[in-house]
Scaffold this motif. Structure first.
Motif, mmCIF file in Angstrom:
data_model
loop_
_atom_site.group_PDB
_atom_site.id
_atom_site.type_symbol
_atom_site.label_atom_id
_atom_site.label_comp_id
_atom_site.label_asym_id
_atom_site.label_seq_id
_atom_site.Cartn_x
_atom_site.Cartn_y
_atom_site.Cartn_z
ATOM 1 N N LYS A 130 -12.743 19.796 -35.748
ATOM 2 C CA LYS A 130 -13.848 19.244 -36.537
ATOM 3 C C LYS A 130 -13.500 19.173 -38.022
ATOM 4 C CE LYS A 130 -18.851 19.774 -37.179
ATOM 5 N NZ LYS A 130 -20.052 20.543 -36.738
ATOM 6 N N LEU B 201 -16.865 12.903 -34.185
ATOM 7 C CA LEU B 201 -17.599 14.047 -34.744
ATOM 8 C C LEU B 201 -18.902 14.274 -33.991
ATOM 9 C CD1 LEU B 201 -17.086 13.557 -38.587
ATOM 10 C CD2 LEU B 201 -16.225 15.446 -37.187
ATOM 11 N N LYS C 26 -13.312 15.579 -39.960
ATOM 12 C CA LYS C 26 -14.161 15.328 -41.131
ATOM 13 C C LYS C 26 -13.329 14.837 -42.309
ATOM 14 C CE LYS C 26 -18.288 18.212 -40.577
ATOM 15 N NZ LYS C 26 -19.043 19.380 -41.103
#
Length: 274
Positions: free
Chosen positions: A208, A250, A212
């Motif tokens: 993650k 995501l 990002k």
């Protein structure tokens, strides 16, 4: 079959039908002017998936599940056809029958992998074949980490070489996601022993953070391209396309994290990858 089936089906078809439509455009832009048959086929797929996208947007969560089941079958057929088209184009490129065209072989393979993923998702939805949560977490991440690594490579090669700083950043992301993919493949080969809650939780957390960062880089690149502030041959729609796919990844990671948290406090339940 339930409202959850309808909602999940519509989410998948709305997202991926737009992706398939845009793939048709990107492939067409990469063909030579004399490739009239391939251009015509790409235009046909663009129109087909535009119709599918419009139809999907017209349905609601209250639509009869059996109507959506039939719709999924219709979409599955269309996706199967565009997959065949993409593999045909890849074969032509790799046998040097399209000299001077501008579609990278890896890009064509990339878009065909996404078509195959979409086709499999439709089959899973219609058959109610749900992967257990630990398997879904690993399989979805293996797929999307490779997609993200490919995106970084495409960005690097489509930026003007004089954009040295951005090219360097894209290359760094390529290496980072190659590493994450190898780690995911290691976790995959170690299962089921690797499918513990702590390992899967760390796996999602680590991915993650990187996704990002890549998402933010793609957003910056997209905005700069749209404002004509950097030199590249990246179509503005392609820049937005890869940004949306990072956002989608995501979203999937967040869904898995929420499901994993629930699995830690309740009896594990099967869950398909989003």
């Amino acid at each position: 079959m339930s409202n959850a089936f309808v909602e999940r089906s519509l989410e998948e078809v709305r997202f991926w039908s737009r992706i398939m439509k845009e793939h048709s455009l990107f492939l067409r832009l990469g063909f030579r002017c004399e490739d009239t048959q391939l251009i015509q086929e790409a235009n046909g797929f663009y129109a087909l998936f535009e119709q599918i996208e419009s139809k999907a947007n017209a349905y609601t969560p209250g639509t009869d599940p059996y109507t959506i089941k039939k719709f999924n079958e219709e979409v599955h057929l269309a996706v199967s056809h565009i997959w065949v088209f993409k593999r045909k184009v890849l074969g032509l490129i790799l046998t040097c029958q399209l000299p001077g065209a501008n579609n990278f072989p890896l890009l064509v393979d990339h878009v065909s992998r996404e078509a195959n993923y979409f086709r499999n998702r439709l089959e899973e939805l219609n058959m109610g074949r749900l992967e257990p949560l630990p398997d879904a977490i690993i399989d979805e991440n293996v797929f999307f980490l490779r997609i993200m690594a490919d995106h970084a490579k495409f960005i690097s090669h489509l930026l003007d070489p004089s954009e040295r700083k951005l090219v360097e950043q894209a290359n760094n992301f390529s290496q980072e996601f190659d590493t994450l993919l190898f780690q995911a493949k290691d976790l995959e080969s170690m299962r089921p022993q690797s499918q513990t809650l702590p390992l899967l939780d760390q796996f999602l957390d680590q991915n993650k953070v990187s996704v990002k960062s890549l998402r933010d880089f793609k957003k910056t690149a997209r905005d700069l391209i749209e404002a004509c502030r950097i030199k590249s041959i990246i179509h503005p729609l392609l820049a937005d396309h890869v940004f949306r796919e990072a956002e989608h990844f995501l979203f999937i990671i967040d869904m898995f994290e929420n499901s994993l948290t629930g699995a830690a406090t309740a009896k594990p339940a099967p869950l398909a990858g989003p």
